[in-house]
Design a protein around this motif. Sequence first.
Motif, PDB file in Angstrom:
ATOM      1  N   GLU A 109       0.836  -1.182  -0.333  1.00 44.78           N
ATOM      2  CA  GLU A 109       0.098   0.167   0.149  1.00 44.78           C
ATOM      3  C   GLU A 109       0.458   0.629  -0.122  1.00 44.78           C
ATOM      4  OE1 GLU A 109      -2.886   0.342   2.526  1.00 44.78           O
ATOM      5  OE2 GLU A 109      -3.578  -2.208   2.649  1.00 44.78           O
ATOM      6  N   TYR A 110       0.465   2.176  -0.620  1.00 42.30           N
ATOM      7  CA  TYR A 110       1.049   3.541  -0.767  1.00 42.30           C
ATOM      8  C   TYR A 110       0.297   4.689  -0.848  1.00 42.30           C
ATOM      9  CZ  TYR A 110       4.612   0.100  -2.818  1.00 42.30           C
ATOM     10  OH  TYR A 110       6.116  -0.983  -2.971  1.00 42.30           O
ATOM     11  N   ASP A 111       1.023   5.541  -0.525  1.00 42.95           N
ATOM     12  CA  ASP A 111       0.584   7.105  -1.167  1.00 42.95           C
ATOM     13  C   ASP A 111       0.816   7.573  -1.731  1.00 42.95           C
ATOM     14  OD1 ASP A 111      -1.090   7.556   1.550  1.00 42.95           O
ATOM     15  OD2 ASP A 111       0.455   8.304   2.755  1.00 42.95           O
ATOM     16  N   ARG A 112       0.668   8.136  -3.340  1.00 43.36           N
ATOM     17  CA  ARG A 112       1.296   8.900  -4.504  1.00 43.36           C
ATOM     18  C   ARG A 112       1.006  10.051  -4.105  1.00 43.36           C
ATOM     19  NH1 ARG A 112      -0.618  10.463  -9.224  1.00 43.36           N
ATOM     20  NH2 ARG A 112       0.570   9.365 -11.163  1.00 43.36           N
ATOM     21  N   GLU A 113       2.343  10.343  -4.996  1.00 46.32           N
ATOM     22  CA  GLU A 113       2.996  12.123  -4.948  1.00 46.32           C
ATOM     23  C   GLU A 113       2.800  12.326  -6.280  1.00 46.32           C
ATOM     24  OE1 GLU A 113       1.579  14.665  -2.596  1.00 46.32           O
ATOM     25  OE2 GLU A 113       1.303  12.535  -1.240  1.00 46.32           O
ATOM     26  N   GLU A 114       3.076  13.249  -6.748  1.00 47.98           N
ATOM     27  CA  GLU A 114       3.863  14.017  -7.865  1.00 47.98           C
ATOM     28  C   GLU A 114       4.828  15.155  -7.833  1.00 47.98           C
ATOM     29  OE1 GLU A 114       1.402  15.266 -11.405  1.00 47.98           O
ATOM     30  OE2 GLU A 114       0.446  13.187 -11.915  1.00 47.98           O
ATOM     31  N   GLU A 115       6.003  14.760  -8.641  1.00 45.66           N
ATOM     32  CA  GLU A 115       7.333  15.464  -8.079  1.00 45.66           C
ATOM     33  C   GLU A 115       7.659  16.539  -9.086  1.00 45.66           C
ATOM     34  OE1 GLU A 115      11.742  15.880  -5.673  1.00 45.66           O
ATOM     35  OE2 GLU A 115      10.658  14.411  -7.324  1.00 45.66           O
ATOM     36  N   ARG A 116       7.942  17.353  -9.044  1.00 45.55           N
ATOM     37  CA  ARG A 116       7.910  18.374 -10.564  1.00 45.55           C
ATOM     38  C   ARG A 116       9.754  19.421 -10.978  1.00 45.55           C
ATOM     39  NH1 ARG A 116       5.149  21.800 -14.698  1.00 45.55           N
ATOM     40  NH2 ARG A 116       3.619  20.718 -13.976  1.00 45.55           N
ATOM     41  N   THR A 117      10.300  18.898 -11.373  1.00 48.08           N
ATOM     42  CA  THR A 117      11.949  18.943 -11.636  1.00 48.08           C
ATOM     43  C   THR A 117      12.378  19.876 -12.632  1.00 48.08           C
ATOM     44  OG1 THR A 117      12.398  17.591  -9.801  1.00 48.08           O
ATOM     45  CG2 THR A 117      14.362  18.650 -11.277  1.00 48.08           C
ATOM     46  N   ASP A 118      12.551  21.284 -12.239  1.00 49.05           N
ATOM     47  CA  ASP A 118      13.092  22.019 -13.478  1.00 49.05           C
ATOM     48  C   ASP A 118      14.794  21.879 -13.630  1.00 49.05           C
ATOM     49  OD1 ASP A 118      10.545  23.386 -13.640  1.00 49.05           O
ATOM     50  OD2 ASP A 118      10.944  24.555 -12.539  1.00 49.05           O
ATOM     51  N   THR A 119      15.369  21.775 -15.233  1.00 47.79           N
ATOM     52  CA  THR A 119      16.633  21.533 -15.274  1.00 47.79           C
ATOM     53  C   THR A 119      16.820  23.308 -14.981  1.00 47.79           C
ATOM     54  OG1 THR A 119      16.239  23.255 -16.952  1.00 47.79           O
ATOM     55  CG2 THR A 119      16.425  20.584 -17.310  1.00 47.79           C
ATOM     56  N   ARG A 120      17.934  22.914 -14.759  1.00 52.30           N
ATOM     57  CA  ARG A 120      19.117  24.645 -13.987  1.00 52.30           C
ATOM     58  C   ARG A 120      18.932  25.684 -14.940  1.00 52.30           C
ATOM     59  NH1 ARG A 120      25.515  24.372 -13.923  1.00 52.30           N
ATOM     60  NH2 ARG A 120      25.585  26.374 -12.596  1.00 52.30           N
ATOM     61  N   TRP A 121      18.413  25.524 -15.845  1.00 57.87           N
ATOM     62  CA  TRP A 121      18.114  26.741 -16.686  1.00 57.87           C
ATOM     63  C   TRP A 121      16.613  27.222 -16.088  1.00 57.87           C
ATOM     64  CZ3 TRP A 121      21.989  29.920 -15.611  1.00 57.87           C
ATOM     65  CH2 TRP A 121      23.163  29.245 -15.835  1.00 57.87           C
ATOM     66  N   GLY A 122      15.643  26.469 -16.477  1.00 54.63           N
ATOM     67  CA  GLY A 122      14.293  26.767 -16.336  1.00 54.63           C
ATOM     68  C   GLY A 122      13.596  26.113 -17.419  1.00 54.63           C
ATOM     69  N   PHE A 123      14.417  25.801 -18.547  1.00 51.82           N
ATOM     70  CA  PHE A 123      14.170  25.313 -20.180  1.00 51.82           C
ATOM     71  C   PHE A 123      13.302  24.398 -20.415  1.00 51.82           C
ATOM     72  CE2 PHE A 123      18.209  27.583 -20.987  1.00 51.82           C
ATOM     73  CZ  PHE A 123      17.459  29.254 -21.463  1.00 51.82           C
ATOM     74  N   SER A 124      13.058  22.956 -19.488  1.00 51.43           N
ATOM     75  CA  SER A 124      12.413  21.538 -19.458  1.00 51.43           C
ATOM     76  C   SER A 124      11.953  21.492 -18.457  1.00 51.43           C
ATOM     77  CB  SER A 124      12.652  20.779 -20.321  1.00 51.43           C
ATOM     78  OG  SER A 124      13.629  20.619 -19.637  1.00 51.43           O
ATOM     79  N   THR A 125      10.798  20.610 -17.894  1.00 50.94           N
ATOM     80  CA  THR A 125      10.243  19.810 -16.512  1.00 50.94           C
ATOM     81  C   THR A 125      10.411  18.770 -16.879  1.00 50.94           C
ATOM     82  OG1 THR A 125       9.036  21.929 -15.405  1.00 50.94           O
ATOM     83  CG2 THR A 125       8.396  20.212 -15.227  1.00 50.94           C
ATOM     84  N   HIS A 126      10.715  18.463 -15.551  1.00 53.46           N
ATOM     85  CA  HIS A 126      10.202  16.481 -15.090  1.00 53.46           C
ATOM     86  C   HIS A 126       9.099  16.422 -14.251  1.00 53.46           C
ATOM     87  CE1 HIS A 126      14.074  16.529 -18.459  1.00 53.46           C
ATOM     88  NE2 HIS A 126      14.467  16.876 -17.473  1.00 53.46           N
TER      89      HIS A 126
END
Length: 56
Positions: free
Chosen positions: A13-30
């Motif tokens: 059993e798990y809790d589900r979360e999402e994490e947003r990570t920006d690259t160093r200069w902010g050109f893309s998001t993961h």
Amino acid sequence: MDLPPCPLCGNSEYDREEERTDTRWGFSTHIKVLLICTQCRYVLTFYDKNSIFDFD
């Protein structure tokens, strides 16, 4: 959804979360999905989506 058991305690059993990570200069998001074990709080991290800046 068929989730793997926790590698530390075997709980399924798990809790589900999402994490947003920006690259160093902010050109893309993961965006990553985090599954947090409800028993021991171990975090499983999953990444399978591309940002709109990934052209290949």
